[in-house]
Design a protein around this motif. Structure first.
Motif, PDB file in Angstrom:
ATOM      1  N   VAL A   1       0.547  -0.132 -10.593  1.00 14.85           N
ATOM      2  CA  VAL A   1       1.465  -1.263 -10.386  1.00 14.85           C
ATOM      3  C   VAL A   1       1.753  -1.533  -8.914  1.00 14.85           C
ATOM      4  N   GLY A   2       1.219  -0.711  -8.021  1.00 14.67           N
ATOM      5  CA  GLY A   2       1.454  -0.928  -6.600  1.00 14.67           C
ATOM      6  C   GLY A   2       0.940   0.240  -5.790  1.00 14.67           C
ATOM      7  N   TYR A   3       1.205   0.173  -4.494  1.00 15.50           N
ATOM      8  CA  TYR A   3       0.824   1.280  -3.617  1.00 15.50           C
ATOM      9  C   TYR A   3       1.752   1.301  -2.417  1.00 15.50           C
ATOM     10  N   VAL A   4       1.811   2.456  -1.766  1.00 13.20           N
ATOM     11  CA  VAL A   4       2.601   2.570  -0.544  1.00 13.20           C
ATOM     12  C   VAL A   4       1.679   2.901   0.616  1.00 13.20           C
ATOM     13  N   LYS A   5       2.049   2.399   1.778  1.00 13.19           N
ATOM     14  CA  LYS A   5       1.350   2.736   3.014  1.00 13.19           C
ATOM     15  C   LYS A   5       2.128   3.842   3.712  1.00 13.19           C
ATOM     16  N   LYS A   6       1.413   4.909   4.088  1.00 11.68           N
ATOM     17  CA  LYS A   6       2.066   6.042   4.735  1.00 11.68           C
ATOM     18  C   LYS A   6       1.388   6.348   6.069  1.00 11.68           C
ATOM     19  N   ARG A   7       2.210   6.635   7.054  1.00  9.89           N
ATOM     20  CA  ARG A   7       1.712   6.937   8.394  1.00  9.89           C
ATOM     21  C   ARG A   7       0.956   8.264   8.381  1.00  9.89           C
ATOM     22  N   PHE A   8      -0.197   8.286   9.054  1.00  9.38           N
ATOM     23  CA  PHE A   8      -0.922   9.547   9.206  1.00  9.38           C
ATOM     24  C   PHE A   8      -0.021  10.597   9.860  1.00  9.38           C
ATOM     25  N   PHE A   9      -0.244  11.837   9.546  1.00 10.22           N
ATOM     26  CA  PHE A   9       0.434  13.016  10.103  1.00 10.22           C
ATOM     27  C   PHE A   9       1.883  13.143   9.611  1.00 10.22           C
ATOM     28  N   THR A  10       2.704  12.086   9.786  1.00 13.44           N
ATOM     29  CA  THR A  10       4.115  12.222   9.414  1.00 13.44           C
ATOM     30  C   THR A  10       4.358  11.935   7.935  1.00 13.44           C
ATOM     31  N   GLY A  11       3.519  11.074   7.314  1.00 17.25           N
ATOM     32  CA  GLY A  11       3.720  10.719   5.918  1.00 17.25           C
ATOM     33  C   GLY A  11       4.859   9.754   5.686  1.00 17.25           C
ATOM     34  N   SER A  12       5.428   9.199   6.740  1.00 19.22           N
ATOM     35  CA  SER A  12       6.551   8.264   6.577  1.00 19.22           C
ATOM     36  C   SER A  12       6.058   6.961   5.932  1.00 19.22           C
ATOM     37  N   VAL A  13       6.879   6.402   5.029  1.00 18.66           N
ATOM     38  CA  VAL A  13       6.498   5.203   4.285  1.00 18.66           C
ATOM     39  C   VAL A  13       6.694   3.973   5.156  1.00 18.66           C
ATOM     40  N   LEU A  14       5.633   3.167   5.290  1.00 19.56           N
ATOM     41  CA  LEU A  14       5.689   1.944   6.083  1.00 19.56           C
ATOM     42  C   LEU A  14       6.016   0.727   5.227  1.00 19.56           C
ATOM     43  N   GLU A  15       5.440   0.701   4.010  1.00 19.75           N
ATOM     44  CA  GLU A  15       5.605  -0.493   3.172  1.00 19.75           C
ATOM     45  C   GLU A  15       5.203  -0.142   1.748  1.00 19.75           C
ATOM     46  N   GLU A  16       5.827  -0.787   0.775  1.00 21.40           N
ATOM     47  CA  GLU A  16       5.410  -0.664  -0.621  1.00 21.40           C
ATOM     48  C   GLU A  16       4.933  -2.029  -1.089  1.00 21.40           C
TER      49      GLU A  16
END
Length: 733
Positions: A566-581
Motif C-alpha cells: 500500500v506504500g513505501y517509505v524513503k529512508k536515509r542511508f546509514f541513519t535510517g531516518s524517514v524522509l517521506e512516506e
C-alpha cells in the motif's frame, strides 16, 4: 597440526589474540577431533572399475556400493568431504561401459560443471565417451550430441522441466536405457523448490517407465534429520538410508562477539566490518579461506571493507568465466580469501582451505556444518569462525553456542500434493503423455483436465511455460536504461521490491524503478543517484477456512492469505531516518495456504496486547528455522488482538504463522510438531537479549509490512512465559 604460516602457535585462537582487535572477543572455543574414515577393499561388481580408476574407497563407501549393487535406492547422509561422489561416479561409469545411461541432477549449474570435469577425467581413463552437460548454457551442438550419443547427462531440475521432458520423444533412446538417476545435494530440494522438484521427478520417472526403464536412484545429502523420508517424498520410491560422520582434520570452532559500542552492549560494530578485519588478517597470514555472507550486498561490502588485493568477492551474479577465474586464483594462491554467498556452499572443488568464516547463521544447523565443512580436507587443523549478525537466530546461538555442536539437524520439507503446484505439473505431465487415473496425484486437477477413454488430457497449449520452479506467480522482467534485460522477479517480489519509486539493488548498483508495466509484466529501471533506500508497507489479512487441534493449544488448518503493498517509505542511508512516506495502488495478491495458530493467555494489560503478540510473532518467526528447514522468505505471520471471524478454536488474541506460498509446503505442520521447544527457545531469546525496547536481535523484523511499528518486547516476554508455564511438565523443560 597448524598450517606452516602459524608455526610457534598452539592454536588459531592464540594466533588471533596476538592482535589487539580480536583480544577478548572470542566468547566460545572448541577443538573438534578428527574422525578419519577407515579404508576397506571394494569387492563385487564395481571392483573392476574401482581398480581401473586407481581408487581406494573407505569402509562407508564400500558399504554404499554394496547396497547399490544389490539394486536398492540409496540415500547417503554423509558429512562434508566424506566422499559421497565416488558412490555414484563408479556405478554411473560402469553402466556407461555397458551401454546404459545415467541422469545426474544438481541444484546449481556450477556444481554440475564441477562434477562434469571430474567425471570426464574418470571416463577418459576408462575409455568411455558420452559424458555431456545439459543446462541453459549448453550450446545447441552439444545438446544435439547429448541426445544422440549421451550416456551420462549432467543437468538440473529446471532444464529437465523446460528442455528434456517436453521433448521426451527425442530422448527415447536415452530414457529407455536409463539405469541410474542421481540426486546430489538432496537437502537443497526442500520447501517450494523441493515441491517442484518432487513433481518434476514424478514426471521423469513415469516417462522412463513408459520407455521400459526402471532407474535406480542414488541420492547424496548433507546431514538432515529425515534423509530417507525426504528421498521417498521426492521420488515416491523406497530407500535405504546410510549415515556417516567423517572429519579428516581437526577443526577449531570460534564464536566472535562483534565489538560492543556502548557499555550495555546494546550496540555492536557491524558484523561486516568484523568479517573484513578477519579476512584481511587471514590473507596477510598466508592462509586460504572462505568467508560466507548471506546476501550479495554483504559479500561485496565485506570485500570492499577488507581493502586487500588477496581478498575478493564471489557470487552467483558473476559470469561463469569470472567465477572459474576466481576459483582457479584461490587454488593457485593468487587470491587468499574469497567472500562468497551460498554459491560456494555446495561441493565445488576449490582445493584445500585453512579457514571458513560464517557471517551470520545460514538458517539451519545442516547449512552451518555444510559451510564449515569446506575447510579442513587435509591433515592440517582447520579454523571455523562464526560471527553473529543482528538477527534472532544469530543472537540465540551467541548465547547458546554449544547448541551448534549439540543440535540435531532439521527436517527437510516438501509436499508433492500441494494443491496449487500439483495441478500445474499434472497439466505438464498430461501434455507429455496422457495420464492414467491413478497418476492424478491431487483431486484439484480433475476439474481442469479433460477425460477421454479413461485417460486425462490437458486443454493447455503451453503448460510448461506457466511454471517457474523458483518463484511465485507470473514473472516480471527487469529492464535497464537501454531496455536490456537485467533479471527476473516473481510477482510477489516485484510488488515488494520493484514497485514504482523503489530503489532496487542489482549487482552492487542502485536503480530507481521508473515504471512498472503490469500488462506486459515489465519493470523499467534507471541509474539511481539518490542518497536513500526504500522499504515497502503492506496490509495483510488472513481468513481461516478449516482447522484442527494438534496439541499444546496449537491449531493447524487451511487459510486464505491476502496481501497488498500500500506504500513505501524513503529512508536515509546509514541513519535510517524517514524522509517521506508515499502511498501506492497495487493489485492484491490472494492465495490459499496453511497456517498454525494459537491463543496467548492475556498476561498483560489489554492496551499492551497488540504490541506484545506482534513482538512474540516476530521472535518466533525469527527462530523457526532452528526447528524446521524452512526458507525465511517462505514464512510469514499475523497477530490479531481480537480475530474478527469465526474460528474452530477459542477466540481472543490470536497469533498466526503461515506458509508464504500457495497451497503451503508443510512448514506450518512441521513447526506445530516442535511447538514446545520452539516456544521455550523464544522465551530464552527474549530473556537473554540485553535491549529494553526490542532490537533486530530479538523482535524487529526486516520483513514486517508495517515497518516494525507497535512492538512491545516486555509484553511479549510475559506472554511467552505464561505460554511455557501452560505446557505439560514433560515438554516444558
Amino acid at each position: 597440526m597448524l598450517p606452516e604460516a602459524l608455526r610457534g602457535f598452539s592454536s588459531y585462537r592464540e594466533w588471533l589474540e596476538t592482535e589487539a582487535e580480536f583480544r577478548g572477543r572470542i566468547v566460545f572455543a572448541r577443538l573438534l577431533p578428527r574422525k578419519p574414515p577407515r579404508p576397506a577393499p571394494c569387492q563385487g561388481a564395481f571392483a573392476g572399475v574401482v581398480r581401473a580408476l586407481g581408487l581406494k574407497p573407505f569402509a562407508h563407501q564400500a558399504v554404499a556400493l554394496r547396497e547399490v549393487e544389490a539394486g536398492r535406492n540409496v540415500v547417503m547422509a554423509y558429512s562434508t568431504a566424506a566422499g559421497k561422489s565416488l558412490v555414484f561416479q563408479v556405478p554411473v561409469l560402469k553402466a556407461a561401459l555397458e551401454g546404459g545411461t545415467s541422469l545426474l541432477l544438481f541444484p546449481t549449474k556450477a556444481l554440475a560443471h564441477d562434477q562434469l570435469r571430474r567425471l570426464k577425467e574418470m571416463a577418459q581413463a576408462l575409455g568411455v565417451e558420452g559424458v555431456f552437460p545439459y543446462d541453459g548454457d549448453t550450446p545447441a551442438s552439444t545438446r544435439k550430441a547429448a541426445r544422440e550419443r549421451g550416456l551420462v547427462l549432467l543437468s538440473n531440475p529446471d532444464m529437465l522441466h523446460f528442455g528434456l521432458l517436453p521433448r521426451h520423444g527425442e530422448w527415447a533412446s536415452f530414457l529407455s536405457r536409463l539405469r541410474y538417476l542421481v540426486l546430489d545435494e538432496l537437502h537443497a530440494y526442500r520447501g517450494v523448490f523441493g515441491t517442484h522438484v518432487a513433481l518434476v521427478l514424478f514426471r521423469l520417472l513415469r516417462l522412463a517407465r513408459h520407455y521400459g526403464a526402471s532407474p535406480q536412484v542414488i541420492a547424496a545429502s548433507a546431514t538432515i534429520q529425515n534423509p530417507k523420508a525426504h528421498a521417498e517424498t521426492l521420488t515416491g520410491l523406497p530407500f535405504v538410508e546410510l549415515r556417516e560422520e567423517v572429519a579428516r582434520s581437526e577443526r577449531e570452532l570460534l564464536v566472535f562477539l562483534p565489538k560492543p559500542l556502548d557499555r550495555k552492549g546494546e550496540r555492536r560494530r557491524s558484523p561486516l566490518l568484523e568479517a573484513a578485519y578477519l579476512a584481511r588478517t587471514l590473507a596477510e597470514g598466508g592462509l586460504r579461506a572462505l568467508v560466507f555472507a548471506n546476501s550479495r550486498k554483504a559479500t561485496e561490502l565485506i570485500a570492499r571493507y577488507a581493502a586487500h588485493p588477496a581478498v575478493r568477492p564471489y557470487r552467483a551474479g558473476y559470469t561463469a568465466k569470472d567465477r572459474r577465474r576466481l576459483e582457479e586464483a584461490l587454488k593457485k594462491g593468487e587470491v587468499r580469501v574469497l567472500v562468497s554467498t551460498s554459491a560456494l556452499e555446495l561441493g565445488v572443488d576449490i582445493g584445500e582451505l585453512d579457514a571458513v568464516v560464517l557471517v551470520g547463521y545460514p538458517g539451519s544447523v545442516a547449512g552451518f556444518w555444510q559451510r564449515a565443512g569446506r575447510a579442513g580436507r587435509g591433515e592440517r587443523r582447520a579454523l571455523v569462525v562464526f560471527i553473529p549478525r543482528e538477527d534472532p537466530l544469530d543472537e540465540y546461538f551467541l548465547h547458546h553456542p554449544h547448541l551448534l555442536l549439540q543440535s540435531p539437524p532439521e527436517e527437510a520439507v516438501a509436499d508433492p500434493q500441494n494443491p496449487v503446484l500439483c495441478p500445474l505439473h499434472l497439466h505438464a505431465a498430461a501434455w507429455e503423455r496422457p495420464l492414467a487415473r491413478e497418476e492424478v496425484l491431487c483431486g484439484e486437477a480433475l476439474r481442469e483436465l479433460k477425460e477421454k477413454d479413461g485417460r486425462y488430457y490437458t486443454p493447455k497449449k503451453r503448460p510448461h511455460q506457466e511454471l517457474s520452479l523458483r518463484g511465485l506467480g507470473a514473472t516480471f522482467t527487469l529492464r535497464g536504461p537501454e531496455g536490456e534485460v537485467l533479471g527476473h522477479l516473481d510477482e510477489r517480489q516485484a510488488y515488494w521490491e520493484a514497485h514504482p519509486g523503489a530503489i532496487y539493488l542489482h549487482q552492487g548498483e542502485s536503480y530507481l524503478v521508473r515504471n512498472v508495466d503490469l500488462g506486459r509484466r515489465e519493470v523499467w529501471l534507471l541509474p539511481a543517484l539518490e542518497d536513500y533506500y526504500t522499504e515497502p508497507r503492506a496490509e495483510t489479512d488472513l481468513e481461516v477456512l478449516s482447522g484442527e487441534p494438534v496439541g499444546h493449544g496449537v491449531y493447524v488448518g487451511k487459510v486464505v492469505l491476502r496481501e497488498r503493498v500500500v506504500g513505501y517509505v524513503k529512508k536515509r542511508f546509514f541513519t535510517g531516518s524517514v524522509l517521506e512516506e508515499v502511498p501506492l495502488d497495487l493489485p492484491e495478491i490472494a492465495f490459499p495456504t496453511e497456517a498454525l495458530w494459537f491463543h496467548p493467555e492475556v498476561a498483560v494489560p489489554l492496551h499492551r496486547v497488540p504490541g506484545g503478540i506482534h513482538a512474540l510473532e516476530h521472535a518466533m518467526i525469527g527462530l523457526l528455522p532452528l526447528f524446521v528447514l524452512a526458507e525465511r522468505q517462505d514464512i510469514g505471520g499475523l497477530s490479531y488482538p481480537f480475530y474478527p471471524r469465526p474460528l474452530p478454536s477459542a477466540g481472543g488474541a490470536t497469533v498466526f504463522i503461515y506458509d508464504g506460498y500457495p497451497g503451503g509446503v508443510g512448514y506450518a505442520r512441521a513447526a506445530a510438531r516442535r511447538f514446545p521447544e520452539w516456544l521455550r527457545a523464544t522465551l530464552e531469546l527474549l530473556k537473554a537479549c540485553p535491549c529494553e525496547a526490542g532490537c533486530p536481535r530479538c523482535v524487529l523484523s526486516p520483513k514486517c509490512g508495517n515497518g516494525n511499528q507497535y512492538l512491545d518486547k516486555e509484553a511479549a516476554l510475559l506472554l511467552a512465559a505464561r505460554l511455557v508455564l501452560s505446557l505439560p511438565a514433560r515438554v516444558a523443560h
